[in-house]
Design an enzyme around this catalytic site. Structure first.
Site: not given
Length: 345
Positions: A90, A103, A110, A117, A164, A196, A220, A294, A337
């Site tokens: 994506e 993005c 991942c 996530c 990542e 990131s 986080n 989100n 994501c």
């Protein structure tokens, strides 16, 4: 046959010289691919026919397959790309006041298994190669051209999509070199490109030495116990190790590291969390992006109340920590994501 998007300009120059062709042609080829957005070597009319035939015999110029696209009421556009092997990634095109931000994904899935996530739920499949990362950017600019918009309005890149980035380090750095090639490549300013990471400490240090880009760290939590529950990488690289790597990260004097802090109800949103966050970041040139969670279907995490978010932010601001609450975009089109890909299954 190789995709020429896998080559940096230096790579291509070396390849040309190995074939007895003058290396300056690499710059001409890059201009055709990245600025004029051609898809065949035959269109490169300032190259000799012989050189065009040679290039066509060794290389192709491929775009990604677009399997799905969704447009939010706020203008955010999410693309689901299908790769040559049938896997999906994506990218998200985000409209800002006077420009666009893209993005970009760096892996299919991942391995980091961050609990909040959705990308992690599908597991890890493979790294993206250079051309698959570059094509997300090149195709987005081409898309803007088709909409009769200025493609250079896409001026900001964030490697915050699926995967990542620092776990795909070699391909990431090559991609960054093409993205920031100011003469013949995609011509993004270094200060407008951000990588990131969840906290791969040795690669953070290496990134600062290898290329000048912005660093964002997905933090986080403010204790090792809490962060290890949310982000397994913390069991390998503790908060102390992560923050020391950030403190010594090589960057321009006026730059700051962005710390992303996803606020989750009852998990990391208390006054004590906010105060610890201030203390943790005090030795670092830091700014904080607070990101209200989100929510997605069947998620065990919830978004805090508006008051809880506001109170958390105010604690940071009152103690002179640069911080903002990042406005969520694309909620109505599964723009978090991994959400659009997850809809396939």
């Amino acid at each position: 046959m190789e995709n020429i998007l896998d080559f940096t300009r230096d790579d291509l120059a070396a390849w040309l010289e190995s074939k007895g062709i003058r290396s300056f042609r690499a710059g001409q080829i890059f201009k055709w691919i990245y600025i004029r957005q051609v898809d065949t070597f035959e269109q490169m009319t300032d190259l000799s026919k012989e050189l065009r035939r040679t290039l066509a015999g060794y290389f192709n110029i491929r775009r990604l397959f677009l399997d799905d696209k969704q447009i939010s009421v706020d203008g955010t556009e999410k693309f689901l790309h299908r790769l040559e092997d049938g896997q999906h990634i994506e990218s998200v095109l985000i409209p800002e006041k006077d420009h666009f931000t893209l993005c970009v994904s760096s892996q299919v899935g991942c391995v980091q298994n961050c609990q909040f996530c959705l990308t992690a739920k599908g597991g890890f499949i493979r790294n993206l190669n250079v051309s698959e990362m570059i094509a997300q950017v090149r195709d987005a600019r081409y898309y803007l051209m088709q909409k009769e918009l200025n493609p250079l309005k896409l001026s900001n890149i964030v490697f915050m999509g699926m995967g990542e980035p620092l776990a795909n380090y070699k391909n990431l750095v090559k991609s960054l070199k093409i993205i920031t090639d100011s003469d013949y490549g995609l011509k993004f300013a270094h200060r407008r490109v951000t990588v990131s990471t969840c906290g791969l400490v040795p690669k953070i240090t290496q990134l600062g030495l290898d290329i000048s880009v912005n660093l964002a760290v997905s933090l986080n939590a403010t204790t090792d116990a809490a962060r290890s529950r949310l982000m397994p990488i913390n069991k390998k690289y503790s908060l102390t190790q992560l923050l020391e790597a950030c403190r010594t990260f090589t960057m321009k004097p006026r730059n700051k590291i962005t710390f992303e802090y996803i606020l989750m109800k009852g998990v990391n949103d208390t006054k004590a969390d906010a105060l610890r966050l201030v203390n943790l970041l005090a030795p670092i040139k830091a700014k904080v992006n607070l990101i209200p969670f989100n929510e997605y279907d069947k998620s065990k995490f919830k978004r805090p109340s508006k008051k809880q978010i506001s109170d958390f932010l105010q604690i940071l601001l009152d103690r002179n920590l640069t911080a903002i609450t990042r406005k969520s975009k694309g909620n109505d089109i599964l723009a978090a994501c991994g959400q659009l890909k997850a809809k396939l299954y």
